[in-house]
Design a protein around this motif. Sequence first.
Motif, PDB file in Angstrom:
ATOM      1  N   LYS A 159       0.831  -1.210   0.000  1.00  0.00           N
ATOM      2  CA  LYS A 159       0.000   0.000   0.000  1.00  0.00           C
ATOM      3  C   LYS A 159       0.863   1.255   0.000  1.00  0.00           C
ATOM      4  O   LYS A 159       0.570   2.226  -0.705  1.00  0.00           O
ATOM      5  CB  LYS A 159      -0.932   0.005   1.212  1.00  0.00           C
ATOM      6  CG  LYS A 159      -2.084  -0.957   1.085  1.00  0.00           C
ATOM      7  CD  LYS A 159      -2.947  -0.926   2.312  1.00  0.00           C
ATOM      8  CE  LYS A 159      -4.045  -1.977   2.219  1.00  0.00           C
ATOM      9  NZ  LYS A 159      -4.828  -2.048   3.455  1.00  0.00           N
ATOM     10  N   ARG A 160       1.947   1.232   0.797  1.00  0.00           N
ATOM     11  CA  ARG A 160       2.835   2.400   0.862  1.00  0.00           C
ATOM     12  C   ARG A 160       3.491   2.649  -0.494  1.00  0.00           C
ATOM     13  O   ARG A 160       3.565   3.783  -0.975  1.00  0.00           O
ATOM     14  CB  ARG A 160       3.897   2.178   1.939  1.00  0.00           C
ATOM     15  CG  ARG A 160       4.825   3.366   2.129  1.00  0.00           C
ATOM     16  CD  ARG A 160       5.743   3.139   3.315  1.00  0.00           C
ATOM     17  NE  ARG A 160       6.543   1.944   3.163  1.00  0.00           N
ATOM     18  CZ  ARG A 160       7.805   1.928   2.709  1.00  0.00           C
ATOM     19  NH1 ARG A 160       8.377   3.054   2.344  1.00  0.00           N
ATOM     20  NH2 ARG A 160       8.474   0.802   2.624  1.00  0.00           N
ATOM     21  N   LYS A 161       3.953   1.591  -1.138  1.00  0.00           N
ATOM     22  CA  LYS A 161       4.620   1.724  -2.440  1.00  0.00           C
ATOM     23  C   LYS A 161       3.649   2.227  -3.512  1.00  0.00           C
ATOM     24  O   LYS A 161       4.002   3.064  -4.334  1.00  0.00           O
ATOM     25  CB  LYS A 161       5.221   0.387  -2.884  1.00  0.00           C
ATOM     26  CG  LYS A 161       6.556   0.109  -2.278  1.00  0.00           C
ATOM     27  CD  LYS A 161       7.522   1.148  -2.755  1.00  0.00           C
ATOM     28  CE  LYS A 161       8.897   0.943  -2.207  1.00  0.00           C
ATOM     29  NZ  LYS A 161       9.799   2.035  -2.563  1.00  0.00           N
ATOM     30  N   VAL A 162       2.419   1.720  -3.498  1.00  0.00           N
ATOM     31  CA  VAL A 162       1.419   2.163  -4.464  1.00  0.00           C
ATOM     32  C   VAL A 162       1.116   3.640  -4.259  1.00  0.00           C
ATOM     33  O   VAL A 162       1.020   4.411  -5.222  1.00  0.00           O
ATOM     34  CB  VAL A 162       0.138   1.299  -4.354  1.00  0.00           C
ATOM     35  CG1 VAL A 162      -1.022   1.915  -5.104  1.00  0.00           C
ATOM     36  CG2 VAL A 162       0.405  -0.104  -4.865  1.00  0.00           C
ATOM     37  N   ARG A 163       1.008   4.061  -3.004  1.00  0.00           N
ATOM     38  CA  ARG A 163       0.746   5.469  -2.693  1.00  0.00           C
ATOM     39  C   ARG A 163       1.884   6.350  -3.198  1.00  0.00           C
ATOM     40  O   ARG A 163       1.652   7.413  -3.790  1.00  0.00           O
ATOM     41  CB  ARG A 163       0.558   5.642  -1.188  1.00  0.00           C
ATOM     42  CG  ARG A 163      -0.271   6.844  -0.828  1.00  0.00           C
ATOM     43  CD  ARG A 163      -0.548   6.990   0.664  1.00  0.00           C
ATOM     44  NE  ARG A 163      -0.881   5.748   1.339  1.00  0.00           N
ATOM     45  CZ  ARG A 163      -0.102   5.162   2.277  1.00  0.00           C
ATOM     46  NH1 ARG A 163       1.052   5.684   2.630  1.00  0.00           N
ATOM     47  NH2 ARG A 163      -0.486   4.051   2.861  1.00  0.00           N
ATOM     48  N   GLU A 164       3.139   5.919  -2.990  1.00  0.00           N
ATOM     49  CA  GLU A 164       4.297   6.697  -3.459  1.00  0.00           C
ATOM     50  C   GLU A 164       4.298   6.835  -4.980  1.00  0.00           C
ATOM     51  O   GLU A 164       4.568   7.918  -5.513  1.00  0.00           O
ATOM     52  CB  GLU A 164       5.601   6.026  -3.011  1.00  0.00           C
ATOM     53  CG  GLU A 164       5.898   6.171  -1.542  1.00  0.00           C
ATOM     54  CD  GLU A 164       7.127   5.375  -1.121  1.00  0.00           C
ATOM     55  OE1 GLU A 164       7.830   4.837  -2.008  1.00  0.00           O
ATOM     56  OE2 GLU A 164       7.398   5.306   0.093  1.00  0.00           O
ATOM     57  N   ILE A 165       3.990   5.772  -5.670  1.00  0.00           N
ATOM     58  CA  ILE A 165       3.978   5.812  -7.138  1.00  0.00           C
ATOM     59  C   ILE A 165       2.865   6.723  -7.645  1.00  0.00           C
ATOM     60  O   ILE A 165       3.058   7.507  -8.577  1.00  0.00           O
ATOM     61  CB  ILE A 165       3.842   4.390  -7.713  1.00  0.00           C
ATOM     62  CG1 ILE A 165       5.112   3.588  -7.419  1.00  0.00           C
ATOM     63  CG2 ILE A 165       3.567   4.407  -9.210  1.00  0.00           C
ATOM     64  CD1 ILE A 165       4.994   2.108  -7.696  1.00  0.00           C
ATOM     65  N   GLU A 166       1.689   6.651  -7.002  1.00  0.00           N
ATOM     66  CA  GLU A 166       0.581   7.512  -7.414  1.00  0.00           C
ATOM     67  C   GLU A 166       0.904   8.978  -7.185  1.00  0.00           C
ATOM     68  O   GLU A 166       0.561   9.832  -8.000  1.00  0.00           O
ATOM     69  CB  GLU A 166      -0.694   7.132  -6.661  1.00  0.00           C
ATOM     70  CG  GLU A 166      -1.342   5.861  -7.172  1.00  0.00           C
ATOM     71  CD  GLU A 166      -2.532   5.451  -6.346  1.00  0.00           C
ATOM     72  OE1 GLU A 166      -2.763   6.037  -5.261  1.00  0.00           O
ATOM     73  OE2 GLU A 166      -3.245   4.529  -6.792  1.00  0.00           O
ATOM     74  N   GLU A 167       1.552   9.298  -6.058  1.00  0.00           N
ATOM     75  CA  GLU A 167       1.919  10.687  -5.779  1.00  0.00           C
ATOM     76  C   GLU A 167       2.942  11.194  -6.784  1.00  0.00           C
ATOM     77  O   GLU A 167       2.904  12.358  -7.189  1.00  0.00           O
ATOM     78  CB  GLU A 167       2.467  10.812  -4.358  1.00  0.00           C
ATOM     79  CG  GLU A 167       1.393  10.736  -3.295  1.00  0.00           C
ATOM     80  CD  GLU A 167       1.975  10.733  -1.886  1.00  0.00           C
ATOM     81  OE1 GLU A 167       3.209  10.918  -1.741  1.00  0.00           O
ATOM     82  OE2 GLU A 167       1.201  10.542  -0.944  1.00  0.00           O
ATOM     83  N   LYS A 168       3.849  10.334  -7.180  1.00  0.00           N
ATOM     84  CA  LYS A 168       4.878  10.740  -8.140  1.00  0.00           C
ATOM     85  C   LYS A 168       4.264  11.009  -9.517  1.00  0.00           C
ATOM     86  O   LYS A 168       4.664  11.942 -10.206  1.00  0.00           O
ATOM     87  CB  LYS A 168       5.935   9.640  -8.254  1.00  0.00           C
ATOM     88  CG  LYS A 168       7.124  10.020  -9.103  1.00  0.00           C
ATOM     89  CD  LYS A 168       8.162   8.938  -9.113  1.00  0.00           C
ATOM     90  CE  LYS A 168       7.746   7.901 -10.136  1.00  0.00           C
ATOM     91  NZ  LYS A 168       8.762   6.869 -10.347  1.00  0.00           N
ATOM     92  N   ASN A 169       3.278  10.234  -9.901  1.00  0.00           N
ATOM     93  CA  ASN A 169       2.659  10.375 -11.217  1.00  0.00           C
ATOM     94  C   ASN A 169       1.538  11.409 -11.259  1.00  0.00           C
ATOM     95  O   ASN A 169       1.110  11.805 -12.332  1.00  0.00           O
ATOM     96  CB  ASN A 169       2.118   9.028 -11.694  1.00  0.00           C
ATOM     97  CG  ASN A 169       3.232   8.051 -11.975  1.00  0.00           C
ATOM     98  OD1 ASN A 169       4.370   8.442 -12.191  1.00  0.00           O
ATOM     99  ND2 ASN A 169       2.913   6.776 -11.952  1.00  0.00           N
ATOM    100  N   ARG A 170       1.059  11.847 -10.107  1.00  0.00           N
ATOM    101  CA  ARG A 170      -0.023  12.826 -10.065  1.00  0.00           C
ATOM    102  C   ARG A 170       0.512  14.195 -10.472  1.00  0.00           C
ATOM    103  O   ARG A 170       1.580  14.607 -10.020  1.00  0.00           O
ATOM    104  CB  ARG A 170      -0.592  12.894  -8.654  1.00  0.00           C
ATOM    105  CG  ARG A 170      -1.840  13.774  -8.559  1.00  0.00           C
ATOM    106  CD  ARG A 170      -2.394  13.845  -7.161  1.00  0.00           C
ATOM    107  NE  ARG A 170      -2.673  12.521  -6.649  1.00  0.00           N
ATOM    108  CZ  ARG A 170      -2.385  12.111  -5.416  1.00  0.00           C
ATOM    109  NH1 ARG A 170      -1.760  12.931  -4.584  1.00  0.00           N
ATOM    110  NH2 ARG A 170      -2.678  10.907  -5.006  1.00  0.00           N
ATOM    111  N   PRO A 171      -0.225  14.944 -11.315  1.00  0.00           N
ATOM    112  CA  PRO A 171       0.250  16.279 -11.686  1.00  0.00           C
ATOM    113  C   PRO A 171       0.180  17.218 -10.483  1.00  0.00           C
ATOM    114  O   PRO A 171      -0.778  17.190  -9.707  1.00  0.00           O
ATOM    115  CB  PRO A 171      -0.713  16.719 -12.785  1.00  0.00           C
ATOM    116  CG  PRO A 171      -1.915  15.874 -12.603  1.00  0.00           C
ATOM    117  CD  PRO A 171      -1.446  14.589 -11.989  1.00  0.00           C
ATOM    118  N   ALA A 172       1.200  18.044 -10.339  1.00  0.00           N
ATOM    119  CA  ALA A 172       1.270  18.949  -9.193  1.00  0.00           C
ATOM    120  C   ALA A 172       0.415  20.187  -9.473  1.00  0.00           C
ATOM    121  O   ALA A 172       0.658  20.913 -10.427  1.00  0.00           O
ATOM    122  CB  ALA A 172       2.707  19.346  -8.920  1.00  0.00           C
TER     123      ALA A 172
END
Length: 193
Positions: A159-172
């Motif tokens: 879950k932590r890894k998925v959250r990190e990947i989603e945050e990285k790919n989300r537009p700022a």
Amino acid sequence: MADIKAVVGLSWEPKIPNFSSATKPRLGVDAKPQETNHLWKPATQLVDGLFVPPNNPKTLNKLQRKQLKDTTGSNWFDMPAPTMTPELQKDLQLLKLRSVMDPKRHYKKGDSQTSKYFQVGTVVESSSEFFSGRLTKKERKATVAEELLSDPALATYRKRKVREIEEKNRPADNEKWKNKGKTSYKRAKQRRH
């Protein structure tokens, strides 16, 4: 009136080959030779409806090689090649990707292809590891995939890894909408209309 054969019951008639030279099938332009395998034989190879092995030793050896079971040989205790089931394929794929699952464990790089011959077994713990190294009956599952999915420590890491990947790919914020330069007002106006 024609003969009426009984529907119920079995009957057997011997198939006697015709020895006259006039009825031999000849291979012409459009006639194709029939292929044979070790399960089905054409009527020309059957005598009285039964298969008689050939006298030629070369064809006999070839026939015996086809009927051998697929094993590793006597040096490896005749280990058979397993049938690939979907559960077994998932387990093999998880074993291949096991280095991704736990960040603190590092494995040697394995073969990219799985070997044809392998066996799957169960690990039996010794009596000295009764409290420390064994799984309880609740924790034991049928496949490796089910066991990994039910592991709570691995679930939190996933879950932590998925959250990190989603945050990285989300537009700022809305950075892509902010145009800098003299014509930014005109471009913004064109987008609105």
